[in-house]
Every structure is written in C-alpha cells, then in structure tokens.
Design a protein around this motif. Structure first.
Motif, mmCIF file in Angstrom:
data_model
loop_
_atom_site.group_PDB
_atom_site.id
_atom_site.type_symbol
_atom_site.label_atom_id
_atom_site.label_comp_id
_atom_site.label_asym_id
_atom_site.label_seq_id
_atom_site.Cartn_x
_atom_site.Cartn_y
_atom_site.Cartn_z
ATOM 1 N N ASP A 92 0.836 -1.210 0.000
ATOM 2 C CA ASP A 92 0.000 0.000 0.000
ATOM 3 C C ASP A 92 0.864 1.250 0.000
ATOM 4 O O ASP A 92 0.620 2.182 -0.758
ATOM 5 N N ASN A 93 1.875 1.268 0.875
ATOM 6 C CA ASN A 93 2.747 2.437 0.963
ATOM 7 C C ASN A 93 3.440 2.708 -0.362
ATOM 8 O O ASN A 93 3.517 3.851 -0.813
ATOM 9 N N LEU A 94 3.967 1.641 -0.973
ATOM 10 C CA LEU A 94 4.657 1.816 -2.251
ATOM 11 C C LEU A 94 3.695 2.371 -3.296
ATOM 12 O O LEU A 94 4.018 3.323 -4.007
ATOM 13 N N GLU A 95 2.506 1.790 -3.343
ATOM 14 C CA GLU A 95 1.542 2.220 -4.357
ATOM 15 C C GLU A 95 1.145 3.679 -4.168
ATOM 16 O O GLU A 95 1.058 4.437 -5.141
ATOM 17 N N ASN A 96 0.932 4.071 -2.918
ATOM 18 C CA ASN A 96 0.555 5.467 -2.664
ATOM 19 C C ASN A 96 1.655 6.423 -3.083
ATOM 20 O O ASN A 96 1.398 7.455 -3.703
ATOM 21 N N LEU A 97 2.891 6.085 -2.720
ATOM 22 C CA LEU A 97 4.011 6.959 -3.051
ATOM 23 C C LEU A 97 4.206 7.057 -4.562
ATOM 24 O O LEU A 97 4.477 8.127 -5.102
ATOM 25 N N ILE A 98 4.043 5.917 -5.225
ATOM 26 C CA ILE A 98 4.230 5.890 -6.672
ATOM 27 C C ILE A 98 3.171 6.753 -7.352
ATOM 28 O O ILE A 98 3.449 7.493 -8.288
ATOM 29 N N LYS B 167 3.885 10.480 -6.914
ATOM 30 C CA LYS B 167 4.936 10.979 -7.799
ATOM 31 C C LYS B 167 4.549 10.851 -9.267
ATOM 32 O O LYS B 167 5.362 11.109 -10.149
ATOM 33 N N GLY B 168 3.326 10.411 -9.511
ATOM 34 C CA GLY B 168 2.873 10.283 -10.893
ATOM 35 C C GLY B 168 3.589 9.198 -11.668
ATOM 36 O O GLY B 168 3.753 9.275 -12.876
ATOM 37 N N LEU B 169 4.042 8.169 -10.958
ATOM 38 C CA LEU B 169 4.810 7.110 -11.632
ATOM 39 C C LEU B 169 3.986 5.847 -11.871
ATOM 40 O O LEU B 169 4.517 4.809 -12.226
ATOM 41 N N GLU B 170 2.650 5.960 -11.684
ATOM 42 C CA GLU B 170 1.863 4.716 -11.733
ATOM 43 C C GLU B 170 1.886 4.043 -13.103
ATOM 44 O O GLU B 170 1.607 2.860 -13.224
ATOM 45 N N GLU C 84 7.825 1.427 6.562
ATOM 46 C CA GLU C 84 8.370 2.789 6.474
ATOM 47 C C GLU C 84 9.557 2.891 5.513
ATOM 48 O O GLU C 84 10.026 3.991 5.229
ATOM 49 N N ASP C 85 10.048 1.742 5.024
ATOM 50 C CA ASP C 85 11.138 1.789 4.047
ATOM 51 C C ASP C 85 10.642 2.138 2.648
ATOM 52 O O ASP C 85 11.443 2.410 1.749
ATOM 53 N N ALA C 86 9.332 2.125 2.471
ATOM 54 C CA ALA C 86 8.771 2.319 1.123
ATOM 55 C C ALA C 86 9.246 3.630 0.510
ATOM 56 O O ALA C 86 9.608 3.691 -0.662
ATOM 57 N N GLU C 87 9.287 4.677 1.324
ATOM 58 C CA GLU C 87 9.642 5.989 0.809
ATOM 59 C C GLU C 87 11.066 5.988 0.235
ATOM 60 O O GLU C 87 11.313 6.461 -0.871
ATOM 61 N N VAL D 71 13.286 6.607 -8.411
ATOM 62 C CA VAL D 71 13.508 7.961 -8.926
ATOM 63 C C VAL D 71 14.974 8.173 -9.285
ATOM 64 O O VAL D 71 15.300 8.650 -10.358
ATOM 65 N N LYS D 72 15.873 7.772 -8.388
ATOM 66 C CA LYS D 72 17.285 8.068 -8.652
ATOM 67 C C LYS D 72 18.073 6.892 -9.223
ATOM 68 O O LYS D 72 19.210 7.066 -9.649
ATOM 69 N N GLY D 73 17.476 5.727 -9.204
ATOM 70 C CA GLY D 73 18.189 4.582 -9.785
ATOM 71 C C GLY D 73 19.349 4.092 -8.935
ATOM 72 O O GLY D 73 20.304 3.534 -9.441
#
Lengths: 132, 596
Positions: free
Chosen positions: B26-32, B35-38, B73-76, B84-86
């Motif tokens: 859930d956290n990963l999906e929300n963050l993605i 950031k408009g990366l879906e 909490e590591d999702a961010e 984002v940064k690779g």
C-alpha cells in the motif's frame, strides 16, 4: 470475459497476457542484454529520461526479447550525458555518450540488431572499477 | 516489453503477510501515485519467495534487486532512491552470513543456487490472483495437451515420469491413477489433500497461495485421465489466505471456461469445490479425509478397499497431495523424459522442503531429489545458527525420525530416508543443534501424536499414551533400563498394529532417537543426567564462587528469589527454591553460573 474454447483461444489469451510477465521473465534470464542508462541529476538534466523511454519504445516496436533497460546512478561522464552502457553476456561492456532520443533508436538498430558499433559515440574507459 | 519500466514484486505468502507485506505494498503504491509514476511502475503481490528467514521480501525488476527485511516505512526510501534516482538501497540488501558480503540478486545467493523449482515454478513470479499471468507462463497448456491425448496415454505418461506421491508415502502417482481409471463406476472423484498439519511444514500452503492454478490444472488432468467430473480440495480452515486465493482461482477458471462444461470444446467437463477441514491431524490420512468430506467424523478405516476402488461415497477416487498435483502440468507439457532428467532413478523430480529449526536460513526450498542432507542444511540453509554444532535433522513431520550427523552425506529420496528409520513425509525438515535433548524431542513429537490420535484403534489410543508416560519417566530421571526395552518393544508393536499412518509412524521419533542416540537415553536413565542440559529435573544450577563478582544481576532476574548474597560477594542458589528456569544462567556475564 471471453470463454476459452480451444487451444488457439488459449494461445491468443497467452499472447495478450504475455506483456504482463515479459519484464519479469527477462529479469530471470541469464543471457539478457542490459542497457544501463545513467540517470544521475546530470543525466536527467541532459535528457536521459527521453533516452530511457526511447529505448523502451524501440524495444517494444522491434519486439525484442532478452533485453532490459536499467537506470543507474551517474557513471561519472557528466560531460557526455546522456550515457548508455551496453552490457552483453560474455562481452566487454561498451559505453556510449551523448545518446539522445534519436541516437537511442539508432543504438538499438545498429548495435543490438546488427552488432555494429556506433564508433563516434563510444567513450573510452578511463578508470578501473573495483566491482565486476 | 510492457510499458512498465519497473515491476516491484512483494511476497504475499503467509509469513511475509504477517510481517506487514500488505502495508508495504500500500505504501509503495501510494508513493508511486503521488509521484505520478503509476504508469511506470507495477506493484505485484506474489506468492512465497521461499526465503522466509529474510522476509518481508521486495524484489525490483528488471534489475533483479532483492531487498530483505523490508518495513512499511522503508517504502519511501525505496521509491525515492531505487525508482527515482536509480540507486540501490544498500542497507536493505541481503548480507551473506559467513562472508558478510552484500548480495543484491537472488540468483547469486547460496540459498537459491542449488534450487530447481518445478512445483514452485510460479510462486514469487506471478500474481496468484490473476489467471492471465498463469496463462502467460504456459498455464493450462498442459490441460489442452492432455485433452488431445487419450486418457490411457495421459496415465501412461504419468507412469513413465515416475512421479511419487509428495504427501509422504511416495506411492507412484501414475499407478494410483491407473487403478482409478480401471475401476468400474459411472461416477468418479478427484480429491486434493491440502490438510497439511505437520508442525513446521508449510509447502502445500505456499503452493496454494503462490500458484493455485497449478493445482487446479493438475486436478483437471487427473479427472480427465480417470473419467471424473467432480473434484474437491480438502483444505484446513487455518489457511485462510490459501483458501481465498484458491477460491478466486476457481472462479476465474470457471469464467474462462477452463472449469465447467465442455472444457476446450471437448466432451470433458469438470468442476471443483473447496471443503474446509477443522484442522485435525488425522484428517490428512486419506480414508479419514474422505469420511470428513462425507460429513462423518474424520476417522480412518482399514485398507483395502483402497480409495481408487472405493473412495468418496463408495466411488472410485484419486486422492493426491497439493505438491503432487502441482507437478502434473509440467510433466504433461514437457514429457516424462524431461521429468526423469531431474532427481534420482527411483525418485525422479524435485521435492519442496520446509527448512526450519536451528538453521540460519529458515525457509521453503525446492531441490532435486538425490541432493544430500548436508547440501540442504549447510549450503542452502547456511549452516547452524550461532555457529553451534549440528546434532540431528528430523524429517517427515511428527512421525519421522531423527537423522544424526554421520548420515549428512546421504542423498535424499523416499527410500534412503526410510532406510534410515525416518521418512520423506510431506517434507518438513527440522534442524537440531547440540543443545537439543533427544528424549525431550521425542517427547515433543509424541505429545503431538497423542493429542491428534482419533482414538479409533487401541495401539494408537493407548499405546502412544504409555510411550509418552515412559518418556516422561526418562526425562525426569525416574526410569530404569527395563523401561527403555519395554518402550522399544511397545513402539515396534504399535508400528505393526495401528490402523492408519498416524499410529503406524508415531513411534518413529522414539525408535530412531533410541537407535542413534542410545548414549543419551542411557545417561538419563543410569546417570540421571541430561547431556544437552535441557531436562529440568536432571540439571542443577550452581554458582562458581571464584568467578562470581557479586554484581547481583542473577539475583535480580530470579523469579523465585532463590539467589541470595550481598553486593560484591559471591552469591548462592537455594536448590530447594530453584525452579531451573535458567534466567540466571542467561544473565550472568562472567560465566559464573554452571549448569550440571
């Protein structure tokens, strides 16, 4: 949802679902060609995102399998961004500089499909890395 | 190529789910999304990756980065750094325990190197809730191929493959199918035994959670081979995630017409239903399981007649284990010859083991038969926890035996394990170190068997209780040598006379430990001592006055105030009050407390 009534139907369904897994299958393959796009701040500013997208687009267009595009951090050749490194199994990696969108397409067509190097774009290795 | 640049696979097995893998997703999906990366990143919840020790596991593709022990909490950081940064998030990479080296890809990890995945081929790769992903990985092609063959040809292929029942007995699957095929009857059934009850075993659950369609496809092929129209999966209600995924998979297969009437446009029709078990160990016994489906008490009956002739409601029935069915589709698709290229001559193929106990890498492993115990425990399992000494490995669940160190180089297959007084069983493998007391271990397993006995036959109902009482005498230091001999005779009698597999195998832990660790039993009986320092009645804690500095730490942790003494002076333990909990022993930093 369509009913699957024959082996042909099943294979059609497989074909249309293939995309869902192709990226994952490529990742599991040992003989995969890797294109590493440097995407540090300098790379992104120089247009590495467009390069990345163009590479993916061309791969899709040519229906290439066994090839993956990975973003990496800055490779240190900021003067030549966007940089793309081509890593083929069993071969010395080749590092290209100033690969803009159009060049990206050319890279796939020439290097990957024809095995022809883009002589003008190669950056010579100037350092030794302790890993790999 | 799909338009996604990244696939993020998150383990959705029961283990990782209980460590909040769902929240990580859930956290990963929300963050993605934020950031408009879906459109660039696909997040998938898969089945078990097997490396449960290091869970929750998150895998990034296409670069194959394998992150371990990820927290919600590591999702961010994962999104910001990796996507984002690779850049790889170094601190979440796996650290190999012996070399202390960071390894970023699963392929390079010793845990995965020797594994070959057949039954678990899709677990950790596909989304088990999406039938299309199963189809994309050759799913249901074996069923289509089987339907173009005659039922006899299908059975023949299974016979040639040499596949043996993965539920434990190791009976040749093709032969069982041939019996059911030949049996007379207008109605026949296919039943999947998913009543996995061995302590420490979770392979069937993982197959059902990670790849439910592989079981459905295997059952459909079996049904075609014998002429059945109806199948049941008997699964225990304690496996809610597996039940949910299986039900979803059945629904999807029905929508696609892969279950139901006229499958693939042929005359073959097959339907499948789930039957929930209440979690009684004896219901894993095929005849008890069938009684339970029929609505009776789950009690076994004598065989013959075998279920292949007289099974569910008196009709010919094949009953196979989850892992057995998961092996069927690859055999039909790739052929018996391919299957025989794996494993040993008498036990072809692979076996899934649930590696547990005092081993570094606890988890689910699938290895070719014929691999040695040493390879599984030391190469894949990473050796014994805390650099302790290996003592024994218990295979085959509560009714298996304990195998000592001298047999570590034995190749594992059905016959070698039986020859060592143990068995393959469903594939539980519990590793024990030098601090394990063998009579105590035998007692643990016997307590389980006594509790789970259905009570129908006397040897099991009464015999096992007597065995347990004797073991109790031994571990509390009240036994004589005669007791040991009586226990051995009784154990062998139960093995010969019990009604079903539960009773017939329940003395195994005692008999095998008595055989391989005779010294330890004798120490308990003759010297009244427990060499491993486990049996409470046989150990005493004492304070070495030379080493004691009088720090009072032991006195403070003692729950019964048995330790007395003044600060900076040697302390003493009152043996009358001491309950031998070992708290003082664990606390003392000066090694002043001795366990005798």
């Amino acid at each position: 949802m369509p009913k699957i009534k024959s082996l042909e139907d099943l294979l059609k369904q497989k074909e249309s679902a293939k995309d869902k897994l192709s990226l994952r299958k490529v990742a599991e393959n040992d003989n995969v060609i890797t294109l590493r796009v440097a995407m540090g701040t300098c790379g992104i500013a120089a247009g590495a995102k467009e390069t990345f997208d163009k590479l993916l687009e061309t791969i899709e267009e040519k229906k290439l399998e066994n090839i993956r595009v990975i973003q990496t951090g800055c490779m240190g050749y900021c003067h030549a961004e966007p940089t793309v490194e081509v890593v083929e199994p069993g071969k010395e990696p080749i590092l290209y500089g100033k690969i803009s969108g159009d060049k990206a397409k050319e890279l796939i067509e020439k290097h990957i499909l024809n095995g022809e190097l883009l002589q003008d774009s190669i950056i010579g290795e100037t350092h030794t890395s302790i890993n790999e | 190529m799909s338009s996604y640049k990244y696939h993020v696979l998150i383990c959705g097995g029961t283990g990782c789910t209980s460590s909040k893998s769902e929240l990580i997703k859930d956290n990963l999906e929300n963050l993605i999304k934020e950031k408009g990366l879906e459109n660039d990143v696909q997040v998938v919840r898969t089945g078990c990756f097997g490396f449960c020790e290091q869970g929750p596991i998150v895998k990034f593709l296409p670069d194959n980065t394998f992150y371990v022990q990820v927290k919600p909490e590591d999702a961010e950081e994962l999104v910001n750094e990796h996507i984002v940064k690779g850049r790889k998030v170094e601190r979440l990479l796996y650290v190999e325990p012996t070399e202390k080296e960071k390894i970023d890809e699963s392929k390079k990890m010793p845990f995965y190197k020797k594994q070959i995945r057949v039954a678990l081929r899709n677990a950790g790769l596909i989304n088990p809730d999406d039938i299309d992903e199963y189809i994309a990985n050759d799913g249901y092609q074996a069923l289509a191929k089987a339907l173009s063959m005659t039922p006899e040809e299908v059975v023949e292929e299974m016979k040639e493959s040499g596949l043996r029942g993965r539920g434990g007995g190791g009976f040749p699957t093709g032969l069982k199918w041939a019996f059911a095929q030949r049996a007379q009857g207008d109605i026949k059934y296919v039943v999947c035994n998913a009543d996995e009850g061995d302590p420490g075993a979770f392979m069937d659950r993982s197959v059902l959670e990670g790849d439910p369609h592989s079981v459905i496809e295997g059952m459909a092929i079996a049904a075609y081979a014998i002429g059945a129209r109806q199948g049941y999966v008997y699964i225990r209600a304690e496996y809610p995630l597996a039940v949910k995924r299986l039900q979803n998979a059945i629904n999807q297969a029905k929508e696609y017409g892969l279950l139901g009437e006229n499958i693939f446009g042929t005359d073959f029709s097959f339907d499948l239903e789930i039957r929930l078990g209440a979690g009684a160990f004896v219901c894993g016994e095929e005849t008890a399981l069938l009684a339970s489906i029929e609505g009776y008490r789950g009690e076994p009956r004598t065989k013959p007649p075998f279920p292949a002739n007289k099974g569910l409601w008196g009709k010919p029935t094949i009953i196979n284990n989850v892992e057995t069915f998961a092996n069927v589709a690859p055999i039909i698709l790739k052929g018996a010859k391919w299957f025989r290229s794996l494993g040993t001559e008498k036990s072809p193929g692979t076996k899934v083991f649930a590696l547990a106990g005092k081993v570094n890498n606890v988890g689910l492993v699938e290895v070719p038969m014929g691999i040695t115990l040493r390879e599984v425990i030391f190469d894949i399992g990473g050796g014994i926890r805390g650099n302790k000494k290996f003592k024994a490995v218990q295979t085959g669940g509560p009714s298996g035996g304990c195998i000592p160190a001298e047999y570590l180089d034995t190749p594992i297959d059905f016959d070698t394990l039986t020859a060592l007084g143990s068995m393959m069983g469903s594939g539980g493998m519990i590793v024990m170190d030098e601090e394990t007391c063998m009579p105590d271990v035998a007692k643990f397993y016997l307590e389980f068997s006594v509790e789970e006995s259905c009570g129908k036959c006397t040897p099991c109902r009464i015999g096992n209780v007597r065995l347990l009482e004797t073991l109790d005498k031994i571990t509390s230091g009240r036994a004589t040598m005669d007791d040991l001999e009586r226990m051995r005779i009784l154990g062998e009698t139960i093995k010969d006379s019990a009604l079903c597999g539960l009773g017939q195998t329940s003395p195994n832990p005692i008999l095998s430990t008595m055989h391989y660790f005779k010294d330890e039993y004798e120490a308990h009986v003759l010297d009244k001592s427990c060499p491993a320092g486990v049996c409470k009645n046989l150990i005493t804690y004492k304070i070495d006055k030379e080493k004691c500095v009088g720090c009072t730490a032991c006195a403070r942790v003692c729950p019964v105030e048995a330790i007395s003494g003044t600060i900076k002076n040697p302390h003493e333990i009152d043996q009358e009050k001491c309950i031998k909990c070992g708290a003082c022993y664990a606390t003392c930093r000066f090694g002043a407390i001795e366990k005798i």
